[in-house]
Write a protein that holds these residues in place. Structure first.
Motif, PDB file in Angstrom:
ATOM      1  N   ALA A 181      11.344  45.497  -0.176  1.00 35.43           N
ATOM      2  CA  ALA A 181      10.355  45.662   0.888  1.00 35.43           C
ATOM      3  C   ALA A 181       9.289  46.642   0.419  1.00 35.43           C
ATOM      4  O   ALA A 181       9.598  47.722  -0.086  1.00 35.43           O
ATOM      5  CB  ALA A 181      11.016  46.175   2.166  1.00 35.43           C
ATOM      6  N   VAL A 182       8.020  46.263   0.600  1.00 37.30           N
ATOM      7  CA  VAL A 182       6.912  47.093   0.130  1.00 37.30           C
ATOM      8  C   VAL A 182       5.719  46.894   1.063  1.00 37.30           C
ATOM      9  O   VAL A 182       5.531  45.806   1.620  1.00 37.30           O
ATOM     10  CB  VAL A 182       6.554  46.736  -1.330  1.00 37.30           C
ATOM     11  CG1 VAL A 182       6.110  45.292  -1.445  1.00 37.30           C
ATOM     12  CG2 VAL A 182       5.506  47.673  -1.888  1.00 37.30           C
ATOM     13  N   GLY A 183       4.930  47.922   1.247  1.00 40.73           N
ATOM     14  CA  GLY A 183       3.734  47.826   2.062  1.00 40.73           C
ATOM     15  C   GLY A 183       2.624  47.090   1.336  1.00 40.73           C
ATOM     16  O   GLY A 183       2.524  47.147   0.102  1.00 40.73           O
ATOM     17  N   ALA A 184       1.772  46.412   2.085  1.00 38.83           N
ATOM     18  CA  ALA A 184       0.687  45.640   1.477  1.00 38.83           C
ATOM     19  C   ALA A 184      -0.222  46.528   0.635  1.00 38.83           C
ATOM     20  O   ALA A 184      -0.673  46.127  -0.441  1.00 38.83           O
ATOM     21  CB  ALA A 184      -0.117  44.937   2.574  1.00 38.83           C
ATOM     22  N   GLY A 185      -0.474  47.738   1.102  1.00 34.46           N
ATOM     23  CA  GLY A 185      -1.353  48.635   0.377  1.00 34.46           C
ATOM     24  C   GLY A 185      -0.753  49.174  -0.906  1.00 34.46           C
ATOM     25  O   GLY A 185      -1.474  49.693  -1.767  1.00 34.46           O
ATOM     26  N   ALA A 186       0.570  49.064  -1.036  1.00 36.41           N
ATOM     27  CA  ALA A 186       1.245  49.600  -2.224  1.00 36.41           C
ATOM     28  C   ALA A 186       1.450  48.555  -3.309  1.00 36.41           C
ATOM     29  O   ALA A 186       1.811  48.896  -4.433  1.00 36.41           O
ATOM     30  CB  ALA A 186       2.599  50.198  -1.828  1.00 36.41           C
ATOM     31  N   LEU A 187       1.222  47.284  -2.986  1.00 40.12           N
ATOM     32  CA  LEU A 187       1.474  46.230  -3.970  1.00 40.12           C
ATOM     33  C   LEU A 187       0.652  46.417  -5.237  1.00 40.12           C
ATOM     34  O   LEU A 187       1.135  46.194  -6.344  1.00 40.12           O
ATOM     35  CB  LEU A 187       1.153  44.862  -3.359  1.00 40.12           C
ATOM     36  CG  LEU A 187       2.317  44.088  -2.745  1.00 40.12           C
ATOM     37  CD1 LEU A 187       1.805  42.801  -2.114  1.00 40.12           C
ATOM     38  CD2 LEU A 187       3.401  43.794  -3.762  1.00 40.12           C
ATOM     39  N   SER A 188      -0.610  46.847  -5.073  1.00 36.49           N
ATOM     40  CA  SER A 188      -1.484  46.986  -6.242  1.00 36.49           C
ATOM     41  C   SER A 188      -0.987  48.055  -7.205  1.00 36.49           C
ATOM     42  O   SER A 188      -1.348  48.050  -8.382  1.00 36.49           O
ATOM     43  CB  SER A 188      -2.914  47.302  -5.804  1.00 36.49           C
ATOM     44  OG  SER A 188      -2.953  48.511  -5.074  1.00 36.49           O
ATOM     45  N   SER A 189      -0.168  48.979  -6.713  1.00 39.42           N
ATOM     46  CA  SER A 189       0.394  50.004  -7.594  1.00 39.42           C
ATOM     47  C   SER A 189       1.513  49.448  -8.458  1.00 39.42           C
ATOM     48  O   SER A 189       1.870  50.033  -9.482  1.00 39.42           O
ATOM     49  CB  SER A 189       0.936  51.179  -6.764  1.00 39.42           C
ATOM     50  OG  SER A 189      -0.077  51.792  -6.006  1.00 39.42           O
ATOM     51  N   LEU A 190       2.065  48.305  -8.040  1.00 35.55           N
ATOM     52  CA  LEU A 190       3.222  47.743  -8.733  1.00 35.55           C
ATOM     53  C   LEU A 190       2.853  46.566  -9.625  1.00 35.55           C
ATOM     54  O   LEU A 190       3.343  46.456 -10.750  1.00 35.55           O
ATOM     55  CB  LEU A 190       4.275  47.293  -7.713  1.00 35.55           C
ATOM     56  CG  LEU A 190       4.852  48.368  -6.793  1.00 35.55           C
ATOM     57  CD1 LEU A 190       5.826  47.727  -5.805  1.00 35.55           C
ATOM     58  CD2 LEU A 190       5.554  49.451  -7.592  1.00 35.55           C
ATOM     59  N   VAL A 191       2.026  45.659  -9.115  1.00 29.92           N
ATOM     60  CA  VAL A 191       1.715  44.435  -9.848  1.00 29.92           C
ATOM     61  C   VAL A 191       0.216  44.161  -9.790  1.00 29.92           C
ATOM     62  O   VAL A 191      -0.450  44.536  -8.829  1.00 29.92           O
ATOM     63  CB  VAL A 191       2.477  43.219  -9.268  1.00 29.92           C
ATOM     64  CG1 VAL A 191       3.953  43.314  -9.577  1.00 29.92           C
ATOM     65  CG2 VAL A 191       2.262  43.109  -7.764  1.00 29.92           C
ATOM     66  N   PRO A 192      -0.339  43.511 -10.805  1.00 24.44           N
ATOM     67  CA  PRO A 192      -1.770  43.181 -10.813  1.00 24.44           C
ATOM     68  C   PRO A 192      -2.136  42.267  -9.650  1.00 24.44           C
ATOM     69  O   PRO A 192      -1.325  41.467  -9.185  1.00 24.44           O
ATOM     70  CB  PRO A 192      -1.964  42.469 -12.158  1.00 24.44           C
ATOM     71  CG  PRO A 192      -0.792  42.867 -12.989  1.00 24.44           C
ATOM     72  CD  PRO A 192       0.341  43.069 -12.025  1.00 24.44           C
TER      73      PRO A 192
END
Length: 314
Positions: A181-192
């Motif tokens: 589970a991850v927040g939408a705003g945090a996705l860019s920190s994990l994957v391109p």
């Protein structure tokens, strides 16, 4: 596995600007910590739940352990230490229910593990706060490795602060999880390109992407499901994400289909915004039952609500 804290919740109106002061309308001291919150909700749903964590041997630690026990959570795997104080969160909630949190992790990062947890474990849930600092990070990675070696399903909740602090370093820890589970705003920190599909490439079965009270989505290889939760006047958003994750875990353990699990999770998350505080405040299910009895959401199927109601009755 993760943090166990004490939350000091303060309701303020108006919220002070820097250099100014305001007066609190109400203040409480209760249980907190992402892992503890999720455990409490799962216990409230009828599951046998234990927590792996570390607290200080102090008044706040004793309070946290007592509240967990009262909520039906096993505390045998919680370690007490004299080396640091129990973790604390100062939670400021404004008139709109939005929370601002100042955290002291205290004894949490010093947790070196709780041997024997795997003997009767059917599911391991990890709050990614446990991956921030050593030696807790090493203990968490050992637990993940042991779970995967024993084919114990794993879920990981990735808060935005952890995602921004660790970024791509987290990807190895997420590999092969049943649920992330991850927040939408945090996705860019994990994957391109902020694409959840990039996480599915790690062998994750389900990726849940949340965005506060906005639509959330569950991503699987064969399907992407997006649902809009009910719009409610927020009392306090603290713990809503932890409750949402507990609903997804419960759905998996109950063998529910993706739609039923999504509805259950959405209702649990929404219900949490109607209570002041987190921890044991999240365990009451009257509001959840009310949300499940309402008309289905426009993008949900009626049978998902019917099945979720039957699960809650269990």
């Amino acid at each position: 596995m993760g943090d166990v804290d004490v939350d000091m919740l303060v309701l303020v109106d108006p919220y002070p600007r820097p250099g100014e002061e305001s007066f609190a309308d109400e203040a409480t001291i209760g249980l907190g910590g992402s892992a503890a919150n999720t455990a409490v909700v799962l216990a409230g749903l009828g599951f046998d739940v234990g927590v792996m964590a570390q607290i200080g041997r102090d008044e706040f630690g004793a309070r946290a352990a007592r509240l967990l026990e009262e909520a039906g959570v096993d505390t045998d795997l919680i370690v007490a230490t004299d080396a640091d104080v129990t973790g604390m969160n100062l939670v400021l909630v404004d008139a709109a229910g939005e929370r601002t949190m100042i955290g002291l992790r205290g004894a949490n990062p010093g947790h070196e593990g709780s041997p024997g947890w795997e003997r009767s474990c059917e599911w391991l849930h990890l709050s990614a706060y446990a991956l921030l600092e050593e030696p807790q990070r090493h203990a968490a990675r050992q637990a993940l490795a042991l779970a995967r070696a024993r084919s114990i399903p794993v879920s990981i909740d990735v808060p935005s602060g952890v995602a921004s602090a660790l970024g791509g370093e987290l990807l190895h820890d997420l590999e092969g999880s049943s649920l992330v589970a991850v927040g939408a705003g945090a996705l860019s920190s994990l994957v391109p390109r902020s694409a959840a599909e990039g996480l599915l490439d790690l062998g994750i079965e389900t990726v849940a992407v949340t965005d506060g009270g906005k639509p959330f989505s569950l991503h699987r290889r064969d399907r992407v499901l997006t649902l809009t939760p009910p719009r409610l006047e927020v009392v306090d958003a603290t713990g809503a994400g932890d409750s949402f994750v507990a609903g997804l875990i419960a759905g998996q353990l109950w063998g529910a289909d993706i739609g039923t699990a999504a509805v259950l999770a959405g209702c649990l998350g929404a219900a949490a915004t109607q209570r002041k505080g987190a921890g044991t405040s999240l365990a009451e299910d009257e509001i959840v039952a009310g949300l499940l009895a309402d008309e289905p959401w426009p993008d949900a199927e009626p049978q998902w609500f019917q099945r979720a109601r039957r699960l809650m009755v269990r």
